[in-house]
Scaffold this motif. Structure first.
Motif, PDB file in Angstrom:
ATOM      1  N   MET A 142      14.856   2.505   8.538  1.00  0.00           N
ATOM      2  CA  MET A 142      13.606   3.434   8.710  1.00  0.00           C
ATOM      3  C   MET A 142      12.822   3.059   7.430  1.00  0.00           C
ATOM      4  N   ARG A 143      11.492   3.116   7.878  1.00  0.00           N
ATOM      5  CA  ARG A 143      10.286   2.742   6.654  1.00  0.00           C
ATOM      6  C   ARG A 143      10.291   4.231   5.785  1.00  0.00           C
ATOM      7  N   CYS A 144      10.556   4.211   4.376  1.00  0.00           N
ATOM      8  CA  CYS A 144      10.422   5.228   3.636  1.00  0.00           C
ATOM      9  C   CYS A 144       9.965   5.060   2.410  1.00  0.00           C
ATOM     10  N   PHE A 145       9.886   6.263   1.561  1.00  0.00           N
ATOM     11  CA  PHE A 145       9.311   6.055   0.350  1.00  0.00           C
ATOM     12  C   PHE A 145       9.642   7.497  -0.386  1.00  0.00           C
ATOM     13  N   LEU A 146       9.701   7.477  -1.730  1.00  0.00           N
ATOM     14  CA  LEU A 146      10.056   8.473  -2.523  1.00  0.00           C
ATOM     15  C   LEU A 146       8.721   9.060  -3.027  1.00  0.00           C
ATOM     16  N   GLY A 147       8.431  10.267  -3.084  1.00  0.00           N
ATOM     17  CA  GLY A 147       7.130  10.753  -3.657  1.00  0.00           C
ATOM     18  C   GLY A 147       7.086  12.296  -3.912  1.00  0.00           C
ATOM     19  N   VAL A 174      -7.832  10.349   4.501  1.00  0.00           N
ATOM     20  CA  VAL A 174      -6.482  10.613   4.531  1.00  0.00           C
ATOM     21  C   VAL A 174      -6.424  11.969   4.824  1.00  0.00           C
ATOM     22  N   PRO A 175      -5.671  12.330   5.941  1.00  0.00           N
ATOM     23  CA  PRO A 175      -5.519  13.827   6.468  1.00  0.00           C
ATOM     24  C   PRO A 175      -4.585  14.655   5.440  1.00  0.00           C
ATOM     25  N   SER A 176      -4.930  15.905   5.395  1.00  0.00           N
ATOM     26  CA  SER A 176      -4.342  16.668   4.296  1.00  0.00           C
ATOM     27  C   SER A 176      -2.837  16.523   4.226  1.00  0.00           C
ATOM     28  N   GLU A 177      -2.365  16.584   5.424  1.00  0.00           N
ATOM     29  CA  GLU A 177      -0.697  16.683   5.758  1.00  0.00           C
ATOM     30  C   GLU A 177      -0.252  15.416   5.023  1.00  0.00           C
ATOM     31  N   ASN A 178      -1.170  14.050   4.861  1.00  0.00           N
ATOM     32  CA  ASN A 178      -0.618  12.900   4.329  1.00  0.00           C
ATOM     33  C   ASN A 178      -0.821  12.800   2.735  1.00  0.00           C
ATOM     34  N   LEU A 179      -1.469  13.794   2.200  1.00  0.00           N
ATOM     35  CA  LEU A 179      -1.850  13.507   0.748  1.00  0.00           C
ATOM     36  C   LEU A 179      -0.606  13.703  -0.090  1.00  0.00           C
ATOM     37  N   HIS A 180      -0.410  12.749  -0.971  1.00  0.00           N
ATOM     38  CA  HIS A 180       0.895  12.708  -1.812  1.00  0.00           C
ATOM     39  C   HIS A 180       0.875  11.716  -2.999  1.00  0.00           C
ATOM     40  N   ILE A 181       1.650  11.787  -3.697  1.00  0.00           N
ATOM     41  CA  ILE A 181       1.995  10.905  -5.015  1.00  0.00           C
ATOM     42  C   ILE A 181       2.963  10.030  -4.502  1.00  0.00           C
ATOM     43  N   THR A 182       3.060   8.698  -4.494  1.00  0.00           N
ATOM     44  CA  THR A 182       4.145   7.983  -4.092  1.00  0.00           C
ATOM     45  C   THR A 182       4.739   7.295  -5.632  1.00  0.00           C
ATOM     46  N   LEU A 183       6.148   7.778  -5.546  1.00  0.00           N
ATOM     47  CA  LEU A 183       6.825   7.399  -6.674  1.00  0.00           C
ATOM     48  C   LEU A 183       7.730   6.008  -6.518  1.00  0.00           C
ATOM     49  N   SER A 184       8.023   5.615  -5.251  1.00  0.00           N
ATOM     50  CA  SER A 184       8.561   4.438  -5.071  1.00  0.00           C
ATOM     51  C   SER A 184       8.703   4.129  -3.750  1.00  0.00           C
ATOM     52  N   PHE A 185       8.041   3.094  -3.278  1.00  0.00           N
ATOM     53  CA  PHE A 185       7.864   2.567  -1.843  1.00  0.00           C
ATOM     54  C   PHE A 185       9.152   1.679  -1.450  1.00  0.00           C
ATOM     55  N   LEU A 186       9.794   2.266  -0.575  1.00  0.00           N
ATOM     56  CA  LEU A 186      11.165   1.690  -0.151  1.00  0.00           C
ATOM     57  C   LEU A 186      11.165   0.622   0.900  1.00  0.00           C
ATOM     58  N   ASP A 187      10.172   0.780   1.924  1.00  0.00           N
ATOM     59  CA  ASP A 187       9.706  -0.150   2.832  1.00  0.00           C
ATOM     60  C   ASP A 187      11.024   0.232   3.871  1.00  0.00           C
ATOM     61  N   ASP A 188      11.099  -0.646   4.968  1.00  0.00           N
ATOM     62  CA  ASP A 188      12.312  -0.521   5.848  1.00  0.00           C
ATOM     63  C   ASP A 188      13.492  -0.679   5.291  1.00  0.00           C
ATOM     64  N   GLN A 189      14.562   0.366   5.748  1.00  0.00           N
ATOM     65  CA  GLN A 189      15.796   0.110   5.111  1.00  0.00           C
ATOM     66  C   GLN A 189      16.803   0.779   6.098  1.00  0.00           C
ATOM     67  N   SER A 235      10.831   5.677 -13.595  1.00  0.00           N
ATOM     68  CA  SER A 235      11.531   4.745 -13.996  1.00  0.00           C
ATOM     69  C   SER A 235      13.035   4.835 -13.741  1.00  0.00           C
ATOM     70  N   CYS A 236      13.591   6.348 -13.820  1.00  0.00           N
ATOM     71  CA  CYS A 236      14.751   6.726 -13.414  1.00  0.00           C
ATOM     72  C   CYS A 236      15.092   6.386 -12.065  1.00  0.00           C
ATOM     73  N   LEU A 237      14.168   6.554 -10.900  1.00  0.00           N
ATOM     74  CA  LEU A 237      14.278   6.654  -9.606  1.00  0.00           C
ATOM     75  C   LEU A 237      14.176   5.096  -9.316  1.00  0.00           C
ATOM     76  N   ARG A 238      13.546   4.533  -9.906  1.00  0.00           N
ATOM     77  CA  ARG A 238      13.535   2.837  -9.588  1.00  0.00           C
ATOM     78  C   ARG A 238      14.856   2.409  -9.919  1.00  0.00           C
ATOM     79  N   SER A 239      15.795   2.713 -10.798  1.00  0.00           N
ATOM     80  CA  SER A 239      16.927   2.466 -11.127  1.00  0.00           C
ATOM     81  C   SER A 239      17.947   2.903 -10.491  1.00  0.00           C
ATOM     82  N   LEU A 240      17.940   4.083  -9.889  1.00  0.00           N
ATOM     83  CA  LEU A 240      18.633   4.727  -8.962  1.00  0.00           C
ATOM     84  C   LEU A 240      18.597   3.995  -7.526  1.00  0.00           C
TER      85      LEU A 240
END
Ligand code: ATP
Ligand code: MG
Length: 184
Positions: free
Chosen positions: A1-6, A30-45, A98-103
């Motif tokens: 699934m295409r995912c990201f942490l945010g 961008v519609p209101s329900e899509n507004l977010h801050i991306t921390l780490s884009f994981l792509d398809d996993q 940066s912690c999330l990136r390592s994790l």
């Protein structure tokens, strides 16, 4: 699934961004329900890797964040791709990212090298700008570049699933991990 942490944004901030978007009619909003801050884009996993990451995130601890949005910018290098509200630089946020990136990487998900520039995407532009659009963007940056949000608390990290549809991405919240609390 295409995912990201945010990070999700609280309602008062969404309302403020909504008003700002009303004032700046450029690009595809961008519609209101899509507004977010991306921390780490994981792509398809694959599910197994996402499950490993989920387990790790359930054990993860980090302090609650207090963030602020300040200023607008256009991102995308030579040709503008998106209009964003920037997040005021914050040491706890950089540390969290940066912690999330390592994790994420320890969980077996490879990430490309990329500079972290936290932002909220407000509008997207087509690959080729319409006539006059460049000027409208520049005017908006001049007029609203000084925009600042109130400081807001972010109580959790969110794992989003993203489905790309012809009219834009649809996000779903797959899981949330509290910040500033002992994991249960
Ligand atoms: P669309 O791709 O249809 O314009 P979207 O960008 O909102 O929609 P996704 O591509 O799933 O949906 O991206 C989810 C989030 O991850 C967005 O905040 C996006 O900016 C960010 N993102 C996507 N690709 C990358 C990437 N390669 N590097 C960093 N962040 C990314
Ligand atoms: Mg995208």
């Amino acid at each position: 699934m295409r995912c990201f942490l945010g990070l999700c944004l609280p309602d008062p901030i969404l309302d403020q961004l909504d008003r700002l978007q009303d004032e700046i009619p450029v690009g595809r909003r961008v519609p209101s329900e899509n507004l977010h801050i991306t921390l780490s884009f994981l792509d398809d996993q694959p599910d197994e890797l996402l499950e490993a990451l989920h387990q790790a995130l359930c054990q993860f601890r980090a302090p609650q964040l207090r963030l602020e949005l300040r200023g607008l910018r256009v991102m995308g290098g030579k040709s503008p791709r998106v209009l964003c509200a920037e997040v005021t630089p914050d040491a706890s946020l950089s540390q969290l990212q940066s912690c999330l990136r390592s994790l994420v990487q320890v969980s077996g998900i490879a990430l490309p090298r990329a500079r972290f520039r936290p932002h909220v995407t407000l509008a997207r532009f087509a690959p080729r700008l319409q006539p006059g659009q460049q000027q409208r963007i520049e005017k908006a940056l001049l007029q609203y570049g000084g925009f600042t949000s109130p400081v807001f608390a972010v109580p959790e990290i969110t794992l989003f699933g993203s489905t790309l549809l012809p009219d834009g991405a649809r996000y779903e919240v797959l899981a949330q991990y509290p910040l500033g609390a002992e994991p249960s």
